[in-house]
Motif scaffolding. Structure first.
Motif: not given
Length: 66
Positions: A28-29, A31-36, A38
């Motif tokens: 995961l990049d 941005r995807q890690q941040k959304r996950l 959250q």
């Protein structure tokens, strides 16, 4: 004891086993890690808030504001 007199045994070219293929790593990049994170945080928050009861929270907000 059984003795096999089969002329085709052992097979001339036994079947070869292919090595097991590894699954590609799932990366995961940022941005995807941040959304996950959250989404996980929201679910943990709701884990504690939801059993209290939506009606109780809404009733408390109405009483506090009104």
């Amino acid at each position: 004891m059984f003795l096999r007199f089969d002329p085709d045994w052992p097979p001339i070219n036994p079947p070869r086993r292919e090595p097991a293929r590894k699954a590609p790593p799932v990366l995961l990049d940022a941005r995807q890690q941040k959304r996950l994170m959250q989404a996980i945080g929201l679910n943990v928050l709701l884990l504690f808030v939801a059993p209290i009861g939506g009606a109780t929270v809404i009733g408390g907000l109405i009483a506090w504001l009104g």
